[in-house]
Design a protein around this motif. Structure first.
Motif, PDB file in Angstrom:
ATOM      1  N   GLU A 294      66.291 -49.608  55.984  1.00  0.00           N
ATOM      2  CA  GLU A 294      67.647 -49.995  55.564  1.00  0.00           C
ATOM      3  C   GLU A 294      68.349 -48.835  54.865  1.00  0.00           C
ATOM      4  N   LEU A 295      67.600 -48.179  53.958  1.00  0.00           N
ATOM      5  CA  LEU A 295      68.200 -47.041  53.255  1.00  0.00           C
ATOM      6  C   LEU A 295      68.544 -45.917  54.235  1.00  0.00           C
ATOM      7  N   GLN A 296      67.699 -45.767  55.252  1.00  0.00           N
ATOM      8  CA  GLN A 296      67.975 -44.740  56.244  1.00  0.00           C
ATOM      9  C   GLN A 296      69.274 -45.054  56.988  1.00  0.00           C
ATOM     10  N   LYS A 297      69.429 -46.341  57.359  1.00  0.00           N
ATOM     11  CA  LYS A 297      70.664 -46.724  58.042  1.00  0.00           C
ATOM     12  C   LYS A 297      71.874 -46.537  57.135  1.00  0.00           C
ATOM     13  N   GLU A 298      71.732 -46.969  55.851  1.00  0.00           N
ATOM     14  CA  GLU A 298      72.846 -46.821  54.914  1.00  0.00           C
ATOM     15  C   GLU A 298      73.167 -45.349  54.687  1.00  0.00           C
ATOM     16  N   LEU A 299      72.112 -44.536  54.633  1.00  0.00           N
ATOM     17  CA  LEU A 299      72.330 -43.104  54.456  1.00  0.00           C
ATOM     18  C   LEU A 299      73.057 -42.517  55.666  1.00  0.00           C
ATOM     19  N   GLU A 300      72.658 -42.952  56.863  1.00  0.00           N
ATOM     20  CA  GLU A 300      73.369 -42.478  58.050  1.00  0.00           C
ATOM     21  C   GLU A 300      74.828 -42.908  58.022  1.00  0.00           C
ATOM     22  N   LEU A 301      75.063 -44.167  57.564  1.00  0.00           N
ATOM     23  CA  LEU A 301      76.448 -44.644  57.443  1.00  0.00           C
ATOM     24  C   LEU A 301      77.231 -43.806  56.431  1.00  0.00           C
ATOM     25  N   GLN A 302      76.603 -43.520  55.268  1.00  0.00           N
ATOM     26  CA  GLN A 302      77.274 -42.722  54.238  1.00  0.00           C
ATOM     27  C   GLN A 302      77.535 -41.300  54.745  1.00  0.00           C
ATOM     28  N   VAL A 303      76.561 -40.781  55.516  1.00  0.00           N
ATOM     29  CA  VAL A 303      76.764 -39.439  56.068  1.00  0.00           C
ATOM     30  C   VAL A 303      77.946 -39.437  57.039  1.00  0.00           C
ATOM     31  N   GLY A 304      78.043 -40.531  57.849  1.00  0.00           N
ATOM     32  CA  GLY A 304      79.194 -40.629  58.751  1.00  0.00           C
ATOM     33  C   GLY A 304      80.502 -40.723  57.985  1.00  0.00           C
ATOM     34  N   LEU A 305      80.492 -41.559  56.903  1.00  0.00           N
ATOM     35  CA  LEU A 305      81.699 -41.654  56.080  1.00  0.00           C
ATOM     36  C   LEU A 305      82.039 -40.319  55.433  1.00  0.00           C
ATOM     37  N   GLN A 428      90.722 -38.600  44.629  1.00  0.00           N
ATOM     38  CA  GLN A 428      89.871 -39.158  43.580  1.00  0.00           C
ATOM     39  C   GLN A 428      88.825 -40.107  44.172  1.00  0.00           C
ATOM     40  N   GLN A 429      89.260 -40.923  45.178  1.00  0.00           N
ATOM     41  CA  GLN A 429      88.294 -41.813  45.829  1.00  0.00           C
ATOM     42  C   GLN A 429      87.201 -41.015  46.544  1.00  0.00           C
ATOM     43  N   LEU A 430      87.601 -39.905  47.231  1.00  0.00           N
ATOM     44  CA  LEU A 430      86.607 -39.073  47.911  1.00  0.00           C
ATOM     45  C   LEU A 430      85.622 -38.456  46.923  1.00  0.00           C
ATOM     46  N   GLN A 431      86.119 -38.004  45.783  1.00  0.00           N
ATOM     47  CA  GLN A 431      85.214 -37.453  44.771  1.00  0.00           C
ATOM     48  C   GLN A 431      84.240 -38.510  44.272  1.00  0.00           C
ATOM     49  N   GLY A 432      84.743 -39.747  44.106  1.00  0.00           N
ATOM     50  CA  GLY A 432      83.843 -40.834  43.693  1.00  0.00           C
ATOM     51  C   GLY A 432      82.790 -41.129  44.764  1.00  0.00           C
ATOM     52  N   LEU A 433      83.231 -41.126  46.039  1.00  0.00           N
ATOM     53  CA  LEU A 433      82.273 -41.369  47.133  1.00  0.00           C
ATOM     54  C   LEU A 433      81.240 -40.252  47.222  1.00  0.00           C
ATOM     55  N   GLN A 434      81.672 -39.015  46.960  1.00  0.00           N
ATOM     56  CA  GLN A 434      80.730 -37.895  46.988  1.00  0.00           C
ATOM     57  C   GLN A 434      79.692 -38.034  45.880  1.00  0.00           C
ATOM     58  N   THR A 435      80.147 -38.479  44.713  1.00  0.00           N
ATOM     59  CA  THR A 435      79.189 -38.717  43.615  1.00  0.00           C
ATOM     60  C   THR A 435      78.193 -39.808  43.999  1.00  0.00           C
ATOM     61  N   GLU A 436      78.689 -40.898  44.613  1.00  0.00           N
ATOM     62  CA  GLU A 436      77.779 -41.963  45.052  1.00  0.00           C
ATOM     63  C   GLU A 436      76.811 -41.460  46.124  1.00  0.00           C
ATOM     64  N   LEU A 437      77.309 -40.567  47.011  1.00  0.00           N
ATOM     65  CA  LEU A 437      76.438 -40.025  48.046  1.00  0.00           C
ATOM     66  C   LEU A 437      75.310 -39.195  47.434  1.00  0.00           C
ATOM     67  N   GLU A 439      74.054 -39.599  44.467  1.00  0.00           N
ATOM     68  CA  GLU A 439      73.120 -40.547  43.851  1.00  0.00           C
ATOM     69  C   GLU A 439      72.225 -41.208  44.894  1.00  0.00           C
ATOM     70  N   LEU A 440      72.827 -41.566  46.055  1.00  0.00           N
ATOM     71  CA  LEU A 440      72.020 -42.179  47.120  1.00  0.00           C
ATOM     72  C   LEU A 440      70.988 -41.199  47.668  1.00  0.00           C
ATOM     73  N   GLN A 441      71.353 -39.930  47.818  1.00  0.00           N
ATOM     74  CA  GLN A 441      70.389 -38.937  48.283  1.00  0.00           C
ATOM     75  C   GLN A 441      69.230 -38.780  47.305  1.00  0.00           C
ATOM     76  N   HIS A 442      69.565 -38.763  45.995  1.00  0.00           N
ATOM     77  CA  HIS A 442      68.501 -38.677  44.992  1.00  0.00           C
ATOM     78  C   HIS A 442      67.590 -39.905  45.051  1.00  0.00           C
ATOM     79  N   GLU A 443      68.199 -41.068  45.230  1.00  0.00           N
ATOM     80  CA  GLU A 443      67.386 -42.288  45.349  1.00  0.00           C
ATOM     81  C   GLU A 443      66.539 -42.271  46.617  1.00  0.00           C
ATOM     82  N   LYS A 444      67.102 -41.708  47.704  1.00  0.00           N
ATOM     83  CA  LYS A 444      66.334 -41.599  48.951  1.00  0.00           C
ATOM     84  C   LYS A 444      65.119 -40.702  48.773  1.00  0.00           C
TER      85      LYS A 444
END
Length: 555
Positions: A294-305, A428-437, A439-444
């Motif tokens: 699931e995390l792999q799929k979400e990560l792929e989705l985040q990478v696409g975003l 600002q939204q993109l910067q927030g999404l980059q921060t979340e990305l 965090e997700l990479q660190h969690e991965k």
């Protein structure tokens, strides 16, 4: 060289003829002391030495016929046993002695003509040992090989081991081949006397051999009786040892059976606990694997975003640069409008000034009339009203255009400001999404590390489980061996258990020390160290393979 070849060929013909005639007249088997046979070997040795190359070494010069005779072993595999027998003779030290022994044995086997024919046919190999013009390299060699075929009618019994073949001097005795006219009359009497003497010598030699044989048999009989008594004593000791070993084996079987039952119960409990632990860990592994997917799929989705946002950012940056260029152009146009407004203001001041002068003129000359009795137009109106009207109309039209253009520029500026605000919000939204990305990479990474640790733990558990399974199989085999395998008696087996061949005097019985069955020597030729024996003992091929596999698996 040709004269020597013809002389040697003549001597060979004469020696073979005399040997065959004398042996047929004698009518018995020839021995080593027979003079015509000795002279035949001397003549044959001279034929083989003719044209032989001399090999030089540190010791000196060596001229031996053993080297070319060794080629027969390579060219004719049937002569391998003959050459091996000659090499194994302890009393032969020189090559000449080995060559003489080889000729004696070949004559007894009646294969001398065949061996020399094979050797003469390979003249390319003989050229290494003989010079040009040697007897074996010419036609005389083939003639000699053909004459040797006649010797197959002779039966010879030659004792090679007891004779000193190394130091014998090969000299041709021509007296055997020369006939005296005075002795021709008594040839028959001499032949009879020779036959009688030969028979006497033969009987004496036979008696001597028989006495030697009887003596040897007596000695062997005595040694066999001594060996038999020793074997009987060893058999009794071995029987006592076997009985004590059987008692020890029974005790060990009881103790081992009890220990194996306890270890088996312990293993079952351990196996049950390991199975439960393995099931729990396997469920955790499946759950972690699902979460990881699931995390792999979400990560792929985040990478696409992220990729889409990067594309949008590039487009926004491009749009911002275009808006900045447009804003600069609008500011330039606004400056131009301001300059036009300033010009219009100056023109309006001029018009006001003209209006003020016309009013002042009418006030100064109020009663002044024209020809028709009308008051004259004001001074300014007289001269400047048409011009001012035209200028005013142009200025008003230009002013209205400038107002319209200013309003349009203000609307575009407001729209660009709104777009810029929206772009800032998106940034600002993109910067927030980059921060979340991030965090997700660190969690991965943390989840991957946890998954690897769990996989390593599963591998270790699988290894422990396989080792426990191997121990369980060993316990089962030990238990099976203690319960089912027994020491098979000799009279219960008539054939080998593996190859199914019948036992006989030449094919003896052998016990496998691991399974207790009886095999032949070919099927039980291996030895291994067993726990119940201090030294390596005989085991069958099946047990040997099984024990080797078990030891390799455990190691």
């Amino acid at each position: 060289m040709s004269v020597e070849r013809s002389n040697l060929l003549s001597m060979m013909k004469l020696s073979i003829k005399v040997l065959i005639q004398s042996s047929l007249n004698l009518g018995r088997t020839l021995d080593s002391e027979y003079p015509p046979l000795q002279q035949f070997f001397v003549v044959l040795e001279h034929c083989l030495k003719h044209g032989l190359k001399v090999k030089k070494s540190f010791i000196g010069q060596n001229k031996s016929i053993w080297a070319p005779l060794e080629l027969v072993e390579k060219l004719c595999p049937e002569s391998a046993d003959l050459a091996t027998s000659v090499r194994d003779m302890p009393g032969l030290k020189t090559g000449l002695g080995k060559a003489r022994a080889w000729l004696h044995l070949a004559l007894m086997q009646k294969k001398m003509a065949d061996y020399l024919k094979v050797l003469i046919n390979r003249r390319d190999l003989l050229g290494e040992f003989y010079e040009l013009g040697a007897l074996l390299l010419e036609e005389e060699g083939s003639v000699v090989a053909g004459m040797l075929v006649g010797l197959n009618v002779i039966d010879a019994n030659l004792c090679v081991k007891g004779e000193d073949l190394d130091s014998q001097v090969g000299v041709i005795d021509f007296s055997l081949y020369l006939k005296d006219p005075q002795t021709t009359e008594s040839t028959q009497d001499g032949a009879k006397m020779t036959a009688i003497l030969d028979q006497k010598h033969y009987i004496e030699e036979l008696n001597r051999h028989l006495s030697c044989t009887v003596t040897d048999l007596q000695v062997k009989m005595d040694s066999l009786e001594k060996t038999n008594s020793k074997l009987i004593e060893e058999l009794s000791a071995a029987t006592d040892r076997i009985n004590s070993l059987r008692e020890e084996q029974e005790q060990l079987q009881e103790v081992t059976l009890q220990d194996s039952q306890v270890e088996l119960e312990t293993y079952r409990q351990t196996r049950q606990g390991l199975d439960e632990m393995y099931n729990v860990v396997w469920k955790q592994y499946k759950e972690e694997k699902r979460i990881r997917q699931e995390l792999q799929k979400e990560l792929e989705l985040q990478v696409g975003l992220k990729q889409e946002m990067e594309v949008a950012m590039k487009l926004l940056e491009k749009d911002i640069h275009e808006k900045k260029d447009t804003l600069a152009a609008l500011r330039q146009q606004l400056d131009q409008v301001k300059s036009l407004n300033l010009n219009m203001y100056n023109k309006a001041q001029v018009l006001m000034h003209l209006k003020y002068e016309s009013k002042s003129f009418s006030l100064n000359f109020p009663n002044m009339l024209d020809d028709l009795g009308r008051p004259p137009p004001p001074f300014g109106q007289m001269y400047f009203v048409p011009v001012c009207a035209m200028v005013r109309a142009g200025l008003e039209a230009e002013l209205s255009r400038e107002k319209a253009q200013r309003q349009r520029l203000q609307r575009e500026l407001q729209r660009e400001q709104d777009n810029s605000g929206e772009l800032r919000t998106q940034l600002q939204q993109l910067q927030g999404l980059q921060t979340e990305l991030l965090e997700l990479q660190h969690e991965k990474k943390q989840l991957q590390q946890l998954c690897e640790e769990q996989e390593q733990a599963l591998q270790e558990m699988g290894l422990h489980l396989s080792q426990s399974k191997l121990k369980m199989e060993d316990f089962k085999e030990v238990n099976k061996a203690l319960k089912g395998h027994a020491w098979l008696k000799d009279d219960e087996a008539t054939q080998c258990k593996q190859c199914q061949k019948e036992f006989s005097i030449s094919r003896r019985k052998h016990h496998c020390r691991n399974c207790g069955d009886i095999y032949c020597s070919n099927c039980s030729s291996n030895e291994l160290a067993l726990p119940s024996y201090p030294r390596p003992v005989r085991v069958c091929d099946v047990c040997h393979t099984l024990l080797l596999q078990r030891s390799s698996t455990s190691s």
